[in-house]
Write an enzyme that holds these catalytic residues in place. Structure first.
Site, PDB file in Angstrom:
ATOM      1  N   GLY A   1      18.984  14.111  -3.906  1.00  0.00           N
ATOM      2  CA  GLY A   1      19.570  13.343  -5.006  1.00  0.00           C
ATOM      3  C   GLY A   1      19.358  11.861  -4.786  1.00  0.00           C
TER       4      GLY A   1
ATOM      5  N   GLY B   1      19.744  10.946  -0.941  1.00  0.00           N
ATOM      6  CA  GLY B   1      18.693  11.595  -0.151  1.00  0.00           C
ATOM      7  C   GLY B   1      17.328  10.982  -0.413  1.00  0.00           C
TER       8      GLY B   1
ATOM      9  NE  ARG C   1      34.287   8.279  -4.093  1.00  0.00           N
ATOM     10  CZ  ARG C   1      34.989   7.179  -3.851  1.00  0.00           C
ATOM     11  NH1 ARG C   1      36.247   7.094  -4.263  1.00  0.00           N
ATOM     12  NH2 ARG C   1      34.457   6.160  -3.207  1.00  0.00           N
TER      13      ARG C   1
ATOM     14  CG  ASN D   1      30.594  17.897  -1.728  1.00  0.00           C
ATOM     15  OD1 ASN D   1      29.938  18.463  -2.604  1.00  0.00           O
ATOM     16  ND2 ASN D   1      30.803  16.594  -1.727  1.00  0.00           N
TER      17      ASN D   1
ATOM     18  NE  ARG E   1      30.003   0.010  -0.460  1.00  0.00           N
ATOM     19  CZ  ARG E   1      30.133   1.325  -0.601  1.00  0.00           C
ATOM     20  NH1 ARG E   1      31.117   1.979   0.003  1.00  0.00           N
ATOM     21  NH2 ARG E   1      29.285   1.998  -1.373  1.00  0.00           N
TER      22      ARG E   1
ATOM     23  CG  HIS F   1      33.647   6.773   4.211  1.00  0.00           C
ATOM     24  ND1 HIS F   1      33.446   5.426   4.105  1.00  0.00           N
ATOM     25  CD2 HIS F   1      32.864   7.344   3.259  1.00  0.00           C
ATOM     26  CE1 HIS F   1      32.575   5.193   3.136  1.00  0.00           C
ATOM     27  NE2 HIS F   1      32.219   6.337   2.603  1.00  0.00           N
TER      28      HIS F   1
HETATM   29  N1  APR Z   1      21.478  22.691  -1.082  1.00  0.00           N
HETATM   30  C1  APR Z   1      20.684  21.621  -1.211  1.00  0.00           C
HETATM   31  N2  APR Z   1      20.935  20.626  -2.075  1.00  0.00           N
HETATM   32  C2  APR Z   1      22.010  20.721  -2.837  1.00  0.00           C
HETATM   33  C3  APR Z   1      22.902  21.812  -2.752  1.00  0.00           C
HETATM   34  C4  APR Z   1      22.584  22.837  -1.834  1.00  0.00           C
HETATM   35  N3  APR Z   1      23.349  23.926  -1.690  1.00  0.00           N
HETATM   36  N4  APR Z   1      23.887  21.624  -3.653  1.00  0.00           N
HETATM   37  C5  APR Z   1      23.655  20.453  -4.253  1.00  0.00           C
HETATM   38  N5  APR Z   1      22.524  19.904  -3.768  1.00  0.00           N
HETATM   39  C6  APR Z   1      21.871  18.669  -4.173  1.00  0.00           C
HETATM   40  C7  APR Z   1      21.935  18.414  -5.670  1.00  0.00           C
HETATM   41  O1  APR Z   1      21.036  19.243  -6.375  1.00  0.00           O
HETATM   42  C8  APR Z   1      21.580  16.937  -5.744  1.00  0.00           C
HETATM   43  O2  APR Z   1      20.201  16.732  -5.926  1.00  0.00           O
HETATM   44  O3  APR Z   1      22.496  17.528  -3.608  1.00  0.00           O
HETATM   45  C9  APR Z   1      22.029  16.414  -4.361  1.00  0.00           C
HETATM   46  C10 APR Z   1      23.137  15.383  -4.449  1.00  0.00           C
HETATM   47  O4  APR Z   1      22.601  14.274  -5.055  1.00  0.00           O
HETATM   48  P1  APR Z   1      23.407  13.345  -6.073  1.00  0.00           P
HETATM   49  O5  APR Z   1      24.139  14.195  -7.049  1.00  0.00           O
HETATM   50  O6  APR Z   1      22.447  12.336  -6.581  1.00  0.00           O
HETATM   51  O7  APR Z   1      24.521  12.686  -5.152  1.00  0.00           O
HETATM   52  P2  APR Z   1      24.350  11.474  -4.123  1.00  0.00           P
HETATM   53  O8  APR Z   1      24.694  10.211  -4.807  1.00  0.00           O
HETATM   54  O9  APR Z   1      23.050  11.562  -3.426  1.00  0.00           O
HETATM   55  O10 APR Z   1      25.543  11.781  -3.111  1.00  0.00           O
HETATM   56  C11 APR Z   1      25.493  12.917  -2.266  1.00  0.00           C
HETATM   57  O11 APR Z   1      26.626  11.789  -0.484  1.00  0.00           O
HETATM   58  O12 APR Z   1      27.669   9.712  -0.383  1.00  0.00           O
HETATM   59  C12 APR Z   1      27.843  11.086  -0.552  1.00  0.00           C
HETATM   60  O13 APR Z   1      29.798  11.204  -1.983  1.00  0.00           O
HETATM   61  C13 APR Z   1      28.425  11.409  -1.917  1.00  0.00           C
HETATM   62  O14 APR Z   1      28.989  13.647  -1.346  1.00  0.00           O
HETATM   63  C14 APR Z   1      28.049  12.849  -2.027  1.00  0.00           C
HETATM   64  C15 APR Z   1      26.690  12.924  -1.329  1.00  0.00           C
END
Ligand code: APR
Length: 312
Positions: free
Chosen positions: A11, A14, A82, A95, A151, A175
């Site tokens: 996401g 990542g 969030r 999560n 920050r 955190h």
């Molecule tokens: N396996 C692999 N990837 C997954 C799974 C899984 N079982 N479930 C969800 N994902 C992927 C989603 O498809 C998405 O691409 O995790 C990714 C999360 O990306 P975003 O929704 O863009 O979230 P992001 O802003 O990257 O935050 C991810 O990090 O900072 C923390 O609070 C934030 O818990 C959150 C995490």
């Protein structure tokens, strides 16, 4: 042979992490996500940027864990982020299952890896990864303190009009909104913040730091990713290069500050094996009270986890 870093969750966080890792040319990168096509597409796009930025690294995206085999570091960012009005704790149920699976699947293929956890609620998810993998606790670390400190450094630098490079800040604790920005130890070119900033400005910076994540979410509609990703990259760099870098991070405490059996934001030294050391601060009474309040919040989060997931 180039080192290999797997990022679970392609996401925003990542993929930003992948981009900055590639720009440093310190490792090959594998991105894993459940969304079909997303990790493959992002990895290919990034790979095609390499001739332009002149970096020779390989970036692979996949929906299968096979590609992750033999990784030196596993970064877990998978999960839901969030939205405005949500706390990090609101993410727990979803999560915890995602992080658990990510930990199990990666461990099978990379038994010697160091884990860096980002998924929120952070300290509890790092604890979950350690319990699921049963790795020595020093090989599982949570990313939070570098971000929270970054920050604070940003706000101080903007307030004083000085380079971010001159501003060193330290933030301990969980955190969450109870985190503990250390105003006595934070400094500008060695001068304590308390000697430079008037108390009301310093308090405002402390408060803004604690709510730093929410401030971004309120603009963006989802959680921050550039600063979190940059913070992970610093940790990966420290581990791959065995730098013995001293940074705040979420580590397993075993008596530090009177706390046991939990992940908590402390000052760590990072090297090849993950957390080489936890370096304690000599806290005053006021700081201890704040730290205990933060620890209580993390303990409550862990209680919720224990109700959801059976752990040995
Ligand atoms: N396996 C692999 N990837 C997954 C799974 C899984 N079982 N479930 C969800 N994902 C992927 C989603 O498809 C998405 O691409 O995790 C990714 C999360 O990306 P975003 O929704 O863009 O979230 P992001 O802003 O990257 O935050 C991810 O990090 O900072 C923390 O609070 C934030 O818990 C959150 C995490």
């Amino acid at each position: 042979m180039r080192r290999k870093v797997t990022i679970v969750g392609a996401g925003m966080t990542g993929s930003s992490t992948a981009a900055w890792l590639a720009a440093r040319e310190i490792c090959d990168v594998v991105m894993i996500d459940i969304l079909p096509g997303v990790p493959q597409g992002k990895a290919l796009d990034l790979q095609e940027a390499m001739p332009v930025i002149e970096k020779d690294v390989t970036i692979v995206g996949s929906n299968s864990y096979e590609e992750t085999a033999g990784s030196d570091i596993i970064v877990i960012t998978a999960g839901v982020a969030r939205k405005p009005g949500m706390t990090r704790e609101d993410l727990m149920t979803t999560n915890a299952n995602i992080v658990r699976m990510a930990a199990e699947e990666t461990l099978k293929r990379s038994p010697n890896a160091v884990y860096i956890v980002l998924t929120n609620p952070l300290d509890t998810m790092a604890y979950l990864v350690q319990k699921v993998t049963k790795l020595p606790s020093h090989r599982v670390v949570g990313q939070a303190g570098i971000l929270d400190a970054a920050r604070m450094r940003t706000f101080v630098s903007l307030e004083l009009g000085v380079s971010v490079e001159n501003v060193q800040c330290y933030v301990l604790g969980g955190h969450g909104d109870e985190m503990v920005p250390l105003t006595r130890h934070s400094n500008v070119a060695g001068i304590p913040l308390r000697d430079i900033l008037p108390p009301d400005r310093l308090s405002a910076i402390v408060e803004r730091t604690r709510k730093g994540g929410a401030e971004v979410i309120n603009f963006l509609g989802t959680s921050a990713y550039y600063a979190p990703a940059a913070s992970v990259v610093q940790m990966v760099d420290a581990i791959l290069k065995n730098k013995h870098l001293i940074v705040p991070a979420s580590a397993y405490v075993q008596g530090e500050y009177g706390l046991h059996d939990m992940y908590f934001g402390v000052l760590t030294q990072l090297g090849r094996d993950g957390v080489e050391k936890i370096i304690p601060y000599d806290l005053n009474a006021e700081e201890k009270v704040m730290l205990n309040k933060s620890a209580e919040a993390v303990r409550q989060s862990m209680e919720t986890l224990h109700k959801l997931v059976k752990l040995d």
